[in-house]
Design a protein around this motif. Structure first.
Motif, mmCIF file in Angstrom:
data_model
loop_
_atom_site.group_PDB
_atom_site.id
_atom_site.type_symbol
_atom_site.label_atom_id
_atom_site.label_comp_id
_atom_site.label_asym_id
_atom_site.label_seq_id
_atom_site.Cartn_x
_atom_site.Cartn_y
_atom_site.Cartn_z
ATOM 1 N N ILE A 1 0.850 -1.203 0.000
ATOM 2 C CA ILE A 1 0.000 0.000 0.000
ATOM 3 C C ILE A 1 0.878 1.244 0.000
ATOM 4 O O ILE A 1 0.663 2.184 -0.784
ATOM 5 C CB ILE A 1 -0.945 0.008 1.211
ATOM 6 C CG1 ILE A 1 -1.974 -1.126 1.119
ATOM 7 C CG2 ILE A 1 -1.674 1.351 1.308
ATOM 8 C CD1 ILE A 1 -2.826 -1.288 2.373
ATOM 9 N N ILE A 2 1.874 1.272 0.884
ATOM 10 C CA ILE A 2 2.752 2.435 0.993
ATOM 11 C C ILE A 2 3.479 2.683 -0.328
ATOM 12 O O ILE A 2 3.578 3.824 -0.802
ATOM 13 C CB ILE A 2 3.748 2.245 2.145
ATOM 14 C CG1 ILE A 2 3.015 2.297 3.491
ATOM 15 C CG2 ILE A 2 4.856 3.307 2.106
ATOM 16 C CD1 ILE A 2 3.873 1.918 4.681
ATOM 17 N N ARG A 3 4.019 1.612 -0.921
ATOM 18 C CA ARG A 3 4.713 1.760 -2.205
ATOM 19 C C ARG A 3 3.799 2.394 -3.247
ATOM 20 O O ARG A 3 4.209 3.316 -3.983
ATOM 21 C CB ARG A 3 5.178 0.392 -2.701
ATOM 22 C CG ARG A 3 5.694 0.392 -4.137
ATOM 23 C CD ARG A 3 6.020 -1.017 -4.622
ATOM 24 N NE ARG A 3 6.445 -1.011 -6.011
ATOM 25 C CZ ARG A 3 5.632 -1.153 -7.051
ATOM 26 N NH1 ARG A 3 4.317 -1.339 -6.836
ATOM 27 N NH2 ARG A 3 6.097 -1.131 -8.290
ATOM 28 N N THR A 4 2.547 1.940 -3.323
ATOM 29 C CA THR A 4 1.620 2.447 -4.327
ATOM 30 C C THR A 4 1.299 3.921 -4.088
ATOM 31 O O THR A 4 1.231 4.720 -5.032
ATOM 32 C CB THR A 4 0.328 1.608 -4.327
ATOM 33 O OG1 THR A 4 0.666 0.215 -4.426
ATOM 34 C CG2 THR A 4 -0.561 1.975 -5.494
ATOM 35 N N ILE A 5 1.135 4.295 -2.834
ATOM 36 C CA ILE A 5 0.854 5.700 -2.511
ATOM 37 C C ILE A 5 2.043 6.584 -2.866
ATOM 38 O O ILE A 5 1.884 7.654 -3.485
ATOM 39 C CB ILE A 5 0.498 5.850 -1.015
ATOM 40 C CG1 ILE A 5 -0.840 5.167 -0.710
ATOM 41 C CG2 ILE A 5 0.429 7.330 -0.623
ATOM 42 C CD1 ILE A 5 -1.179 5.097 0.767
ATOM 43 N N LEU A 6 3.245 6.169 -2.508
ATOM 44 C CA LEU A 6 4.433 6.976 -2.795
ATOM 45 C C LEU A 6 4.622 7.162 -4.299
ATOM 46 O O LEU A 6 4.988 8.252 -4.758
ATOM 47 C CB LEU A 6 5.667 6.319 -2.183
ATOM 48 C CG LEU A 6 5.789 6.382 -0.662
ATOM 49 C CD1 LEU A 6 6.958 5.531 -0.185
ATOM 50 C CD2 LEU A 6 5.965 7.822 -0.182
ATOM 51 N N ARG A 7 4.372 6.105 -5.065
ATOM 52 C CA ARG A 7 4.518 6.228 -6.519
ATOM 53 C C ARG A 7 3.463 7.174 -7.098
ATOM 54 O O ARG A 7 3.757 7.964 -8.001
ATOM 55 C CB ARG A 7 4.423 4.857 -7.178
ATOM 56 C CG ARG A 7 5.567 3.932 -6.795
ATOM 57 C CD ARG A 7 5.566 2.672 -7.634
ATOM 58 N NE ARG A 7 6.068 2.928 -8.982
ATOM 59 C CZ ARG A 7 5.973 2.065 -9.990
ATOM 60 N NH1 ARG A 7 5.372 0.906 -9.815
ATOM 61 N NH2 ARG A 7 6.452 2.370 -11.182
ATOM 62 N N LYS A 8 2.250 7.108 -6.554
ATOM 63 C CA LYS A 8 1.197 8.026 -7.010
ATOM 64 C C LYS A 8 1.576 9.475 -6.683
ATOM 65 O O LYS A 8 1.227 10.406 -7.425
ATOM 66 C CB LYS A 8 -0.127 7.655 -6.341
ATOM 67 C CG LYS A 8 -1.318 8.523 -6.748
ATOM 68 C CD LYS A 8 -1.695 8.295 -8.202
ATOM 69 C CE LYS A 8 -2.905 9.116 -8.639
ATOM 70 N NZ LYS A 8 -4.174 8.585 -8.120
ATOM 71 N N ALA A 9 2.329 9.651 -5.593
ATOM 72 C CA ALA A 9 2.759 10.993 -5.187
ATOM 73 C C ALA A 9 3.973 11.484 -5.979
ATOM 74 O O ALA A 9 4.460 12.588 -5.730
ATOM 75 C CB ALA A 9 3.080 10.997 -3.694
ATOM 76 N N GLY A 10 4.465 10.658 -6.916
ATOM 77 C CA GLY A 10 5.538 11.102 -7.792
ATOM 78 C C GLY A 10 6.926 10.628 -7.423
ATOM 79 O O GLY A 10 7.914 11.048 -8.042
ATOM 80 N N HIS A 11 7.032 9.755 -6.441
ATOM 81 C CA HIS A 11 8.345 9.268 -6.009
ATOM 82 C C HIS A 11 8.733 7.993 -6.754
ATOM 83 O O HIS A 11 7.872 7.233 -7.211
ATOM 84 C CB HIS A 11 8.330 8.993 -4.506
ATOM 85 C CG HIS A 11 8.103 10.213 -3.681
ATOM 86 N ND1 HIS A 11 9.089 11.139 -3.431
ATOM 87 C CD2 HIS A 11 6.982 10.668 -3.048
ATOM 88 C CE1 HIS A 11 8.601 12.113 -2.673
ATOM 89 N NE2 HIS A 11 7.320 11.851 -2.432
ATOM 90 N N LYS A 12 10.030 7.774 -6.867
ATOM 91 C CA LYS A 12 10.549 6.503 -7.368
ATOM 92 C C LYS A 12 10.848 5.621 -6.164
ATOM 93 O O LYS A 12 11.551 6.057 -5.243
ATOM 94 C CB LYS A 12 11.800 6.725 -8.211
ATOM 95 C CG LYS A 12 11.520 7.392 -9.555
ATOM 96 C CD LYS A 12 12.738 7.382 -10.460
ATOM 97 C CE LYS A 12 12.393 7.912 -11.845
ATOM 98 N NZ LYS A 12 13.571 7.867 -12.762
ATOM 99 N N VAL A 13 10.325 4.389 -6.186
ATOM 100 C CA VAL A 13 10.288 3.591 -4.966
ATOM 101 C C VAL A 13 10.889 2.205 -5.177
ATOM 102 O O VAL A 13 10.600 1.530 -6.173
ATOM 103 C CB VAL A 13 8.825 3.429 -4.458
ATOM 104 C CG1 VAL A 13 8.809 2.708 -3.111
ATOM 105 C CG2 VAL A 13 8.146 4.789 -4.355
ATOM 106 N N GLY A 14 11.707 1.787 -4.219
ATOM 107 C CA GLY A 14 12.155 0.408 -4.137
ATOM 108 C C GLY A 14 11.416 -0.279 -3.007
ATOM 109 O O GLY A 14 11.092 0.357 -1.993
ATOM 110 N N LEU A 15 11.102 -1.555 -3.190
ATOM 111 C CA LEU A 15 10.415 -2.328 -2.151
ATOM 112 C C LEU A 15 11.171 -3.618 -1.890
ATOM 113 O O LEU A 15 11.589 -4.305 -2.830
ATOM 114 C CB LEU A 15 8.973 -2.634 -2.566
ATOM 115 C CG LEU A 15 8.136 -3.438 -1.557
ATOM 116 C CD1 LEU A 15 6.685 -2.965 -1.562
ATOM 117 C CD2 LEU A 15 8.176 -4.941 -1.859
#
Length: 499
Positions: free
Chosen positions: A127-141
């Motif tokens: 959930i957190i990864r999906t929210i951060l990506r929607k907010a414009g961040h590049k994310v590693g999980l």
């Protein structure tokens, strides 16, 4: 990535004191590894002593593949030509010091969100990864199911990789432009210092219930290992650090008292920063109205179950701590449709409901069976087993959970590993002696047969919960690992009958 060998030697001296250098220190190191199979020219090979394997036995092989230096505790009678030996008292301690340094501390360069707890980590991190990506961040999980660098996916082998693999992964994430890492942090990783060199910005506690006591021995030790994530938050120089706690879990009050950063709390009580004003659980969806420090959130979720209320609140807490906009959080939660193997509905044209879930602890089993019961009009079936070479104290507890909450119980194998599956089932059955009228208990050690037995005998309004393996597509036996996927068994069974 390169480092002078002399700089690694200086770092070991600075942090651990004594080191004996046998050979030239005028070398350039191109990689660090404890696996002789992946040595490349210029590598520093770390000789680790494990429970069953001693890395010193592979020194010669590592040098033949190009290792120019090695961390050792024992010096061989015949030193391979061309290698410099760094003799230390504890190669594992030295590895924890030099590996993050070699990769330039990527875990201190990106924002790091760490989640720990017995249950809920995988759903919450996704959930957190999906929210951060929607907010414009590049994310590693980094998690139980997989490692994701933006859209690039590899399969995970441990919830938290060892320190070498973790630092390599974090370095790859940084090189790919990630500014956030969302990570499941296991109790093993914290106790064994696999996360050495990482500086977390936000730490989240989901819950602490019985698990891994084969390693930790006591619940107190287990809780103390989890606590290390929160105790270390105040260290380092990053700004805006937070801890997020589930205050409906008894361990939160204890660990919160050890945390020296601002805290956000969540739970059912309105004394928490985040709490449900109301929620309605359905078979395939859930309505959830949350109170939060940034305003109320009215959510129509595609995931269901009271345990997912907690997962959502944990994710919301982390995102509020990171300053993510409320509208972004709500838009993602309304569209989030779950994680494979986590209360996953399997639709194969069957006349009843079939759910696959990873629940492999007493608390996890209570959560999913309680939710399954709330959507069951007929009989509730539980197909489950317990893993071998793991905490055997939870086996009768899980049997009792099923006896209390399910109508028809099919006890089978999970991942028996080196143990006899029948003996594991015997321990579960110590809690299944007095079966109440109206309930039935069955025993089928072959997992495929057990699942198919439930599929063949369930009625139209029944619900079948297949627990323990979730997303896993393998089964670990005594002498081999075989392909096995609970979801495939269901699909194959009904495909053959719908032809």
């Amino acid at each position: 990535m390169e480092k002078k060998l002399s700089s690694l030697i200086d770092l070991i001296i600075e942090n651990l004191g004594h080191i004996e250098v046998l050979g030239s220190d005028d070398k350039v190191i191109t990689d660090v590894t404890a696996d002789s199979r992946v040595v490349i020219p210029g590598s520093l090979f770390i000789c680790l002593k494990g429970a069953t394997v001693d890395g010193h036995k592979f020194l010669k092989s590592a040098v033949e593949k190009g290792a120019v230096a090695a961390l050792v505790e024992d010096v061989p009678e015949e030193i391979p030509v061309g290698v410099t030996l760094l003799k230390v008292e504890d190669t594992r301690a030295a590895m924890e010091v030099i590996t993050p340094f070699f990769f330039d501390y990527p875990g201190k360069q990106m924002r790091m969100i760490g989640l720990t707890g017995t249950n809920g980590k995988t759903t919450t991190t996704n959930i957190i990864r999906t929210i951060l990506r929607k907010a414009g961040h590049k994310v590693g999980l980094i998690g139980t199911i997989n490692i994701m660098i933006e859209d690039q996916v590899t399969v995970s082998h441990n919830t938290t990789p060892d320190v070498v693999d973790l630092q390599k992964t974090l370095f790859a994430m940084q090189e790919a432009g990630c500014d956030y890492v969302v990570m499941e942090v296991s109790s093993h990783a914290l106790a064994l210092k696999r996360v050495a060199g990482c500086e977390y910005d936000c730490a989240v506690l989901t819950n602490i219930t019985q698990d891994h006591l084969d390693f930790h021995k006591t619940m107190e030790n287990y809780r103390d290992a989890k606590s290390l994530l929160f105790e270390g938050l105040a260290k380092g120089n990053k700004p805006n650090k937070h801890a997020v706690f589930n205050m409906d879990d008894a361990s939160s009050e204890i660990i919160k008292g050890r945390t020296n950063v601002p805290c956000l709390t969540y739970g059912k009580a309105d004394t928490n920063d985040i709490y449900p004003i109301k929620f309605v659980v359905g078979a395939k969806a859930m309505e959830l109205h949350l109170q939060t420090p940034i305003g109320e959130m009215d959510l129509e979720l595609k995931i269901t179950g009271e345990f997912n209320v907690y997962n959502v609140m944990a994710a919301v807490g982390a995102m509020i701590a990171e300053g993510i906009d409320k509208d972004v959080i709500v838009s993602v939660l309304d569209g989030f449709d779950g994680v494979p193997g986590r209360f996953q509905l399997v639709e194969a044209g069957q006349p009843y409901t079939c759910i696959v879930d990873y629940a492999h602890t007493p608390d996890g089993l209570v959560n999913v069976l309680t939710t399954a019961r709330s959507i069951t009009k007929g009989k509730l079936w539980s197909v489950f087993g317990c893993g071998g070479d793991r905490d055997n104290r939870k086996r009768p507890i899980m049997g009792k959970v099923c006896l209390d909450l399910a109508d028809n119980i099919v006890v089978t194998s999970d991942n028996p590993r080196t143990e006899d599956p029948e003996l594991i089932i015997d321990e579960i059955f110590t809690a299944l002696q007095d079966v109440p009228e109206g309930k039935k208990v069955f025993r089928l050690s072959d997992r495929k047969e057990a699942i198919e037995f439930a599929l063949a005998n369930a009625a139209a309004d029944d619900v079948i919960l297949i627990a323990g393996k979730g997303h896993e597509n393998y089964q670990i036996l005594k002498d081999r690992t075989i392909h096995f996927d609970d979801r495939e068994v269901v699909m194959d069974y009904w495909r053959d009958r719908n032809v």
